[in-house]
Design a protein around this motif. Structure first.
Motif, short mmCIF file in Angstrom:
data_model
loop_
_atom_site.label_atom_id
_atom_site.label_comp_id
_atom_site.label_asym_id
_atom_site.label_seq_id
_atom_site.Cartn_x
_atom_site.Cartn_y
_atom_site.Cartn_z
N VAL A 46 38.01 12.87 -26.33
CA VAL A 46 36.39 12.99 -27.23
C VAL A 46 36.31 11.62 -27.69
N GLU A 47 35.05 11.42 -27.48
CA GLU A 47 34.20 9.80 -28.31
C GLU A 47 33.88 10.28 -28.94
N PRO A 48 34.05 10.02 -30.83
CA PRO A 48 33.24 9.54 -31.07
C PRO A 48 32.36 7.87 -31.10
N GLU A 49 30.51 7.86 -32.02
CA GLU A 49 30.44 6.29 -31.62
C GLU A 49 29.44 6.72 -32.94
N ILE A 50 29.28 5.37 -33.92
CA ILE A 50 29.07 5.77 -34.99
C ILE A 50 27.71 4.33 -35.38
N ALA A 51 27.11 4.33 -35.83
CA ALA A 51 25.88 2.79 -36.17
C ALA A 51 25.97 2.72 -37.71
N PHE A 52 25.91 1.42 -37.55
CA PHE A 52 26.52 0.61 -38.63
C PHE A 52 28.40 0.54 -38.42
N CYS A 53 28.81 0.24 -37.70
CA CYS A 53 29.76 0.51 -38.42
C CYS A 53 30.74 -0.74 -36.88
N GLY A 54 31.82 -1.30 -38.36
CA GLY A 54 32.54 -2.71 -37.87
C GLY A 54 33.29 -1.90 -37.03
N LEU A 55 34.62 -2.92 -36.15
CA LEU A 55 36.43 -2.48 -36.05
C LEU A 55 36.73 -2.37 -37.80
N ASP A 56 36.64 -2.58 -38.51
CA ASP A 56 37.60 -2.24 -39.73
C ASP A 56 37.50 -0.55 -40.11
N GLU A 57 35.89 -0.02 -40.46
CA GLU A 57 35.86 0.89 -40.74
C GLU A 57 36.22 2.05 -39.49
N LEU A 58 35.63 1.25 -38.07
CA LEU A 58 36.41 2.49 -37.15
C LEU A 58 38.64 3.12 -37.43
N LEU A 59 38.66 2.25 -38.03
CA LEU A 59 40.09 2.26 -38.19
C LEU A 59 40.58 3.17 -39.16
N GLU A 60 39.76 3.35 -39.75
CA GLU A 60 39.78 4.00 -41.33
C GLU A 60 39.51 5.46 -40.75
N ILE A 61 38.48 5.58 -39.79
CA ILE A 61 38.15 7.09 -39.14
C ILE A 61 38.95 7.63 -37.95
N ARG A 78 54.71 12.85 -41.02
CA ARG A 78 55.00 11.12 -41.49
C ARG A 78 53.50 10.84 -41.19
N VAL A 79 52.54 11.79 -40.55
CA VAL A 79 51.54 11.15 -39.74
C VAL A 79 50.94 11.08 -41.68
N VAL A 80 50.38 10.28 -42.12
CA VAL A 80 49.52 10.22 -42.55
C VAL A 80 49.46 8.66 -42.89
N PRO A 81 48.10 8.20 -43.35
CA PRO A 81 47.32 6.96 -43.72
C PRO A 81 48.21 6.56 -44.68
N PRO A 82 48.09 5.30 -44.80
CA PRO A 82 47.17 4.55 -44.36
C PRO A 82 48.07 3.78 -43.02
N PHE A 83 48.15 4.10 -41.78
CA PHE A 83 48.29 3.23 -39.96
C PHE A 83 48.74 2.30 -39.88
N PRO A 84 50.09 1.54 -39.94
CA PRO A 84 49.88 -0.19 -39.46
C PRO A 84 49.68 -0.62 -38.66
#
Ligand code: 4AD
Ligand code: MG
Length: 458
Positions: free
Chosen positions: A226-241, A273-279
């Motif tokens: 599965v490949e999501p792609e997002i406009a107006f999105c940088g790396l930090d925001e991507l990791l949160e998604i 235990r798999v809950v945000p934030p991930f290291p």
């Protein structure tokens, strides 16, 4: 006929119900025959007691071969000790109809070699462990769509027959395309990047193909991504998604597949235990950590996992040889991920080892805005993602540096000419995610009909 799925027996205690399925196993003890019947939703112990049924029914039950198809009617009884999936309910059989007496079934209770089982994959998927894994897979796929659809992503399908490479030219499957050559898609990403300019947030979800010559427990030649792609999105925001997305997938499996995970013997406390934030770890830090682990192992010291146990599956510290600039191999991911109790992000890989489309850091172009998500317990990479190059000239330069022809990418370069924006995306491999959630050794069991270097049958 009150046909009910075995999974719902709890709601029918005391009622007369009918189960339709296949004989999974049979044991007999005097006047009792225990039939383990599976119907696709679960496994139920059906008890045939001689005085309760006709002679014909008892004879039929007593001799019935494994995998015969049958329809069985009886009363649902709650019994905490009753085996099955879900356990705790039995059927007191009143009548039984055999639909087909099966021929001698090749997969018995005895141990079989994996190649034998793979040759019989069309039958093996009926076995309870395989059945459980594939049910978890279905949940993973459902949870993927659920989360993306609920968060404003539009599913845009991308082609499987493609004119060019996106993830390196060494793993392309060639096909004849009339008088031309086409390739099976390694990714839908480049088309997703067109999609975001029309829809903002998109995803594609389907089979992808890599002519991988590697025989590891992590590689298939056909896998689902599965490949999501997002406009107006940088790396930090991507990791949160990504961490929200992965958390949803894991937590959905815990809720909906408790029976399956129990059958697989999965330690679910680790998944809870798999809950945000991930290291988050930079590539530079990861290299230092790996070199440190190697030095400790070579000095005969014990390296501890997140749970305090000694590090596993690194038979020889020399497997951890690595210097700055090298991509991770399986042993590196195996070692690194044991140090954490949840998935870990590694960001900023060397630009030279990653795909041509990844955005280099402006102040340090030798590393790029990439992130891999590595699953814990040694499972390793389940997601690859990055911010994409949004500048046409830089993208063209990177294509040239990778020795790729410009012509097939003309449309892709066009995307940077008409309203280019910073954008990011990632790809999550379904089979690796399922293997991790189920706690199984090899990705081949996470696919219904796996395609491997030396296997395309059945
Ligand atoms: O890291 P990869 O190659 O990334 C891409 O294909 C990007 N275009 C994704 C994107 O940014 N849209 O692959 C992504 C994931 C891996 O992390 C892994 O889970 C899975 O796909 N994968 C494989 N799974 C099984 N067998 C293989 N041979 C795989 N190769 C990649
Ligand atoms: Mg990758």
């Amino acid at each position: 006929m009150n046909v009910v799925p075995i999974r719902e027996l709890a709601r029918h205690v005391g009622e007369t119900v009918t189960l339709r399925g296949w004989l999974y196993n049979r044991t007999a003890k005097g006047k009792l025959v225990f039939l383990q019947v599976r119907d696709g939703s679960g496994i139920c112990q059906c008890v045939v007691f001689k005085p309760n049924v006709s002679d014909a029914v008892f004879q039929a039950a007593d001799k019935l071969p494994q995998e015969s198809s049958l329809i069985v009617t009886g009363t649902v009884r709650a019994d905490a000790r009753a085996p099955g999936v879900p356990g705790g309910y039995e059927l007191d059989v009143a009548s039984l109809e055999v639909i087909q007496r099966a021929e001698e079934y090749p997969i018995g209770p005895k141990e079989h070699g994996v190649e034998f089982l793979m040759d019989h994959r069309h039958l093996w998927i009926r076995s309870s462990r395989q059945w459980a894994v594939l049910r978890v897979r279905a949940t993973v796929m459902r949870a993927i769509r659920e989360w993306l659809d609920a968060h404003g992503f539009i599913e845009v399908t991308t082609p499987i027959l493609t004119p060019s490479a996106a993830e390196g030219t060494t793993t392309l499957f060639k096909v004849d395309y009339f008088d031309d050559t086409a390739y099976l898609a390694q990714t839908g990403q480049l088309y997703n990047e067109a999609g975001i300019f029309a829809f903002g947030k998109v995803y594609c979800f389907g089979p992808t193909f890599r002519a991988e010559r590697s025989k590891t427990r992590r590689h298939l030649t056909e896998f689902w991504m599965v490949e999501p792609e997002i406009a107006f999105c940088g790396l930090d925001e991507l990791l949160e998604i990504e961490e929200q997305f992965v958390t949803h997938i894991v937590q959905t499996c815990l809720r909906q597949n408790a029976e399956e995970l129990k059958l697989l013997g999965r330690d679910t406390s680790r998944l809870e235990r798999v809950v945000p934030p991930f290291p988050r770890l930079t590539y530079d830090e990861a290299i230092q950590t790996l070199q440190h682990i190697q030095a400790q192992l070579q000095a005969g010291q014990i390296v501890r996992r997140a749970d305090g146990q000694p590090l596993q599956d690194i038979p020889d510290p020399s497997l951890l040889d690595i210097t700055w600039g090298m991509d991770f191999g399986s042993p590196h991911e195996t070692a690194l991920t044991q140090l954490y109790d949840r998935p870990v992000f590694v960001t900023g890989f060397p630009t030279a080892v990653k795909a041509f489309y990844m955005q280099p850091y402006p102040d340090r172009p030798e590393v790029c805005k990439s992130a891999d998500l590595l699953a814990p317990e040694g499972y390793g990479e389940i997601i690859g993602g990055s911010e994409r190059i949004s500048d046409a000239a830089l993208l063209e330069q990177r294509l040239r540096e990778h020795g790729l022809p410009l012509e097939p990418y003309a449309w892709y370069l066009d995307l940077r000419r008409y309203g280019s924006v910073p954008h990011s995306g990632f790809g999550l491999g379904v089979e690796r995610t399922v293997a991790w959630i189920c706690g199984i050794e090899h990705v081949r069991e996470a696919s219904p009909f796996p395609r491997l270097l030396n296997r395309i049958y059945p």
